[in-house]
Write an enzyme that holds these catalytic residues in place. Structure first.
Site, PDB file in Angstrom:
ATOM      1  N   HIS A 155      -2.932   4.255 -12.145  1.00  0.00           N
ATOM      2  CA  HIS A 155      -3.022   4.104 -10.684  1.00  0.00           C
ATOM      3  C   HIS A 155      -2.981   5.470  -9.998  1.00  0.00           C
ATOM      4  CE1 HIS A 155      -2.004  -0.147 -11.443  1.00  0.00           C
ATOM      5  NE2 HIS A 155      -2.584  -0.373 -10.281  1.00  0.00           N
ATOM      6  N   LYS A 159       1.279   5.656  -5.694  1.00  0.00           N
ATOM      7  CA  LYS A 159       1.921   4.379  -6.042  1.00  0.00           C
ATOM      8  C   LYS A 159       3.418   4.578  -6.278  1.00  0.00           C
ATOM      9  CE  LYS A 159       1.418   0.234  -8.890  1.00  0.00           C
ATOM     10  NZ  LYS A 159       1.645  -0.649  -7.739  1.00  0.00           N
TER      11      LYS A 159
HETATM   12  N1  LIG Z   1      -1.298  -7.971  -5.097  1.00  0.00           N
HETATM   13  C1  LIG Z   1      -2.357  -7.145  -5.093  1.00  0.00           C
HETATM   14  O1  LIG Z   1      -3.510  -7.544  -5.334  1.00  0.00           O
HETATM   15  C2  LIG Z   1      -2.136  -5.714  -4.746  1.00  0.00           C
HETATM   16  C3  LIG Z   1      -0.863  -5.269  -4.485  1.00  0.00           C
HETATM   17  N2  LIG Z   1      -0.641  -4.009  -4.030  1.00  0.00           N
HETATM   18  C4  LIG Z   1       0.726  -3.693  -3.652  1.00  0.00           C
HETATM   19  O2  LIG Z   1       0.821  -3.732  -2.225  1.00  0.00           O
HETATM   20  C5  LIG Z   1       1.856  -2.847  -1.796  1.00  0.00           C
HETATM   21  C6  LIG Z   1       1.306  -1.894  -0.733  1.00  0.00           C
HETATM   22  O3  LIG Z   1       0.339  -1.051  -1.321  1.00  0.00           O
HETATM   23  P1  LIG Z   1      -0.433   0.043  -0.454  1.00  0.00           P
HETATM   24  O4  LIG Z   1      -1.151  -0.602   0.675  1.00  0.00           O
HETATM   25  O5  LIG Z   1      -1.183   0.877  -1.417  1.00  0.00           O
HETATM   26  O6  LIG Z   1       0.823   0.888   0.113  1.00  0.00           O
HETATM   27  P2  LIG Z   1       0.913   1.725   1.469  1.00  0.00           P
HETATM   28  O7  LIG Z   1       2.147   2.552   1.347  1.00  0.00           O
HETATM   29  O8  LIG Z   1      -0.394   2.400   1.741  1.00  0.00           O
HETATM   30  O9  LIG Z   1       1.108   0.595   2.601  1.00  0.00           O
HETATM   31  C7  LIG Z   1       2.314  -0.066   2.872  1.00  0.00           C
HETATM   32  C8  LIG Z   1       2.505  -0.058   4.364  1.00  0.00           C
HETATM   33  O10 LIG Z   1       3.636  -0.859   4.711  1.00  0.00           O
HETATM   34  C9  LIG Z   1       4.378  -0.129   5.693  1.00  0.00           C
HETATM   35  N3  LIG Z   1       5.745  -0.590   5.839  1.00  0.00           N
HETATM   36  C10 LIG Z   1       6.866  -0.103   5.269  1.00  0.00           C
HETATM   37  N4  LIG Z   1       7.956  -0.755   5.724  1.00  0.00           N
HETATM   38  C11 LIG Z   1       7.506  -1.679   6.606  1.00  0.00           C
HETATM   39  C12 LIG Z   1       8.157  -2.648   7.429  1.00  0.00           C
HETATM   40  N5  LIG Z   1       9.491  -2.801   7.419  1.00  0.00           N
HETATM   41  N6  LIG Z   1       7.399  -3.421   8.222  1.00  0.00           N
HETATM   42  C13 LIG Z   1       6.063  -3.280   8.245  1.00  0.00           C
HETATM   43  N7  LIG Z   1       5.387  -2.362   7.505  1.00  0.00           N
HETATM   44  C14 LIG Z   1       6.110  -1.581   6.683  1.00  0.00           C
HETATM   45  C15 LIG Z   1       4.261   1.294   5.207  1.00  0.00           C
HETATM   46  O11 LIG Z   1       4.662   2.233   6.186  1.00  0.00           O
HETATM   47  P3  LIG Z   1       5.252   3.666   5.645  1.00  0.00           P
HETATM   48  O12 LIG Z   1       4.154   4.295   4.860  1.00  0.00           O
HETATM   49  O13 LIG Z   1       5.548   4.415   6.884  1.00  0.00           O
HETATM   50  O14 LIG Z   1       6.444   3.333   4.830  1.00  0.00           O
HETATM   51  C16 LIG Z   1       2.786   1.358   4.896  1.00  0.00           C
HETATM   52  O15 LIG Z   1       2.001   1.608   6.040  1.00  0.00           O
HETATM   53  C17 LIG Z   1       2.382  -2.161  -3.055  1.00  0.00           C
HETATM   54  O16 LIG Z   1       3.531  -2.834  -3.523  1.00  0.00           O
HETATM   55  C18 LIG Z   1       1.233  -2.331  -4.061  1.00  0.00           C
HETATM   56  O17 LIG Z   1       1.641  -2.289  -5.382  1.00  0.00           O
HETATM   57  C19 LIG Z   1      -1.655  -3.123  -3.845  1.00  0.00           C
HETATM   58  C20 LIG Z   1      -2.941  -3.491  -4.135  1.00  0.00           C
HETATM   59  C21 LIG Z   1      -3.291  -4.817  -4.620  1.00  0.00           C
HETATM   60  O1  LIG Z   2      -0.387  -0.140  -5.831  1.00  0.00           O
HETATM   61  C1  LIG Z   2      -1.573  -0.418  -6.073  1.00  0.00           C
HETATM   62  O2  LIG Z   2      -2.514   0.277  -5.640  1.00  0.00           O
HETATM   63  C2  LIG Z   2      -1.870  -1.625  -6.842  1.00  0.00           C
HETATM   64  N1  LIG Z   2      -0.860  -2.403  -7.155  1.00  0.00           N
HETATM   65  C3  LIG Z   2      -0.933  -3.658  -7.808  1.00  0.00           C
HETATM   66  C4  LIG Z   2       0.000  -3.683  -8.999  1.00  0.00           C
HETATM   67  O3  LIG Z   2       1.067  -3.033  -8.960  1.00  0.00           O
HETATM   68  O4  LIG Z   2      -0.289  -4.381  -9.962  1.00  0.00           O
HETATM   69  C5  LIG Z   2      -2.318  -4.157  -8.078  1.00  0.00           C
HETATM   70  C6  LIG Z   2      -3.396  -3.122  -8.177  1.00  0.00           C
HETATM   71  O5  LIG Z   2      -3.514  -2.682  -9.494  1.00  0.00           O
HETATM   72  C7  LIG Z   2      -3.254  -1.965  -7.201  1.00  0.00           C
END
Ligand SMILES: NC(=O)C1=CN([C@@H]2O[C@H](COP(=O)(O)OP(=O)(O)OC[C@H]3O[C@@H](n4cnc5c(N)ncnc54)[C@H](OP(=O)(O)O)[C@@H]3O)[C@@H](O)[C@H]2O)C=CC1
Ligand SMILES: O=C(O)C1=N[C@H](C(=O)O)C[C@H](O)C1
Length: 267
Positions: A155, A159
């Site tokens: 990743h 992450k």
């Molecule tokens: N299930 C799936 O298919 C996938 C899952 N994921 C998961 O999704 C999650 C997010 O990934 P990603 O988008 O890359 O991460 P990011 O850090 O880019 O986005 C997360 C966002 O949530 C914000 N945030 C933090 N605390 C709060 C709160 N209390 N209320 C509202 N918003 C908040 C963060 O702000 P700040 O940066 O200021 O903390 C940030 O803007 C991870 O756990 C990742 O592993 C990702 C891709 C696919």
């Molecule tokens: O953090 C990410 O970017 C992603 N997180 C998910 C995971 O932890 O499995 C899914 C995807 O691979 C992207």
């Protein structure tokens, strides 16, 4: 029209989910949520989605955003997701959670909180990875104990959790198919004179760098041959489309904690 709100609206996934909602039929973006103090609070949610202004401002008020939606899509972090799940449960709204890095205790708490509302919690919302989960079960069962299992995930360098939620789920699927307990057999660390590999262990390896969206390979390594089952994500769009599909599916379902296998009919 199903009203969907997005939590983590300023994040990598939040922007792609907002774009996916705007593209999908039968849904509308009712709200966008960020943590209090985030620099994008008050700005139009369309900017992070590359859409320009769409007339929905990013809010930091969880109650207002939840009140205005039928389903909340949340891609943030486990503690934030649990708080959002609690708020949705109080207001009888549906929720789709994509956050990863949950401890077993946090997952149990999620199941408890989802007793009164329909919720989807899945570490990966892509069709491809969910088909891999299904295939892995069959492959592991068919090969049995004579193949060593190692899982490697790659990743991007932003992450926060390791191993990825997807890799952990792959490990759990394989362990269960082989009659093992994932928490007992997962081996996250080899260094120095660490001894020979045990037959039962499942090696979990993590690579972090640059802008890799997400890659997972499960190796079944035997004597003189090896099977590799790999999934490579080329963009975040199939995760975001999957989350919107999950929101459309979950609204109106019976209370309980579901995952993408339920949404995609893969059980
Ligand atoms: N299930 C799936 O298919 C996938 C899952 N994921 C998961 O999704 C999650 C997010 O990934 P990603 O988008 O890359 O991460 P990011 O850090 O880019 O986005 C997360 C966002 O949530 C914000 N945030 C933090 N605390 C709060 C709160 N209390 N209320 C509202 N918003 C908040 C963060 O702000 P700040 O940066 O200021 O903390 C940030 O803007 C991870 O756990 C990742 O592993 C990702 C891709 C696919
Ligand atoms: O953090 C990410 O970017 C992603 N997180 C998910 C995971 O932890 O499995 C899914 C995807 O691979 C992207």
């Amino acid at each position: 029209m199903i009203k969907i709100a997005v939590c983590g609206a300023a994040g990598r996934m939040g922007g792609r989910i907002i774009a996916a909602i705007k593209e999908a039929e039968g849904v509308e973006l009712s709200g966008a949520l960020e943590r209090p103090g985030h620099p994008m609070v008050g700005q139009d949610a369309g900017f992070n989605a590359g859409l320009g202004a769409i007339g929905v401002a990013i809010s930091d008020d969880l109650n207002v955003v939840v009140d205005g939606c039928d389903a909340l899509i949340d891609f943030t972090a486990p503690k934030v997701s649990l708080k959002n799940l609690e708020a949705c449960a109080l207001k009888r709204k549906s929720i789709v959670i994509g956050s990863t890095g949950f401890t077993p205790e946090e997952r149990a708490l999620a199941a408890e909180l989802a007793k009164d509302i329909p919720a989807v919690l899945a570490p990966n919302m892509s069709v491809g990875v969910n088909v891999c989960f299904k295939v892995l079960k069959d492959v592991a069962r068919t090969l049995g104990d004579n193949f060593d299992v190692e899982i490697v995930e790659l990743h991007h360098n932003k992450k926060k959790d390791s191993p990825s939620g997807t890799a952990v789920r792959m490990g759990e699927v394989v362990a269960e198919a082989l009659g093992r307990d994932y928490n007992e057999v997962a081996n996250y660390h080899r260094e120095g004179i660490c001894g020979e590999r045990t037959r039962e262990e499942i090696g979990m390896q993590t690579v972090r760098g640059g802008d890799i969206v997400g890659e997972h390979t499960v190796y079944f390594i035997g004597m003189g041959e090896r099977i590799e089952i790999s999934h490579r994500a080329m963009s975040r769009d199939m995760f975001s489309r999957g989350s919107v599909r999950a929101a459309q599916w979950v609204v109106g379902k019976a209370p309980g904690l579901y995952d993408m296998q339920d949404v995609l009919g893969l059980r």
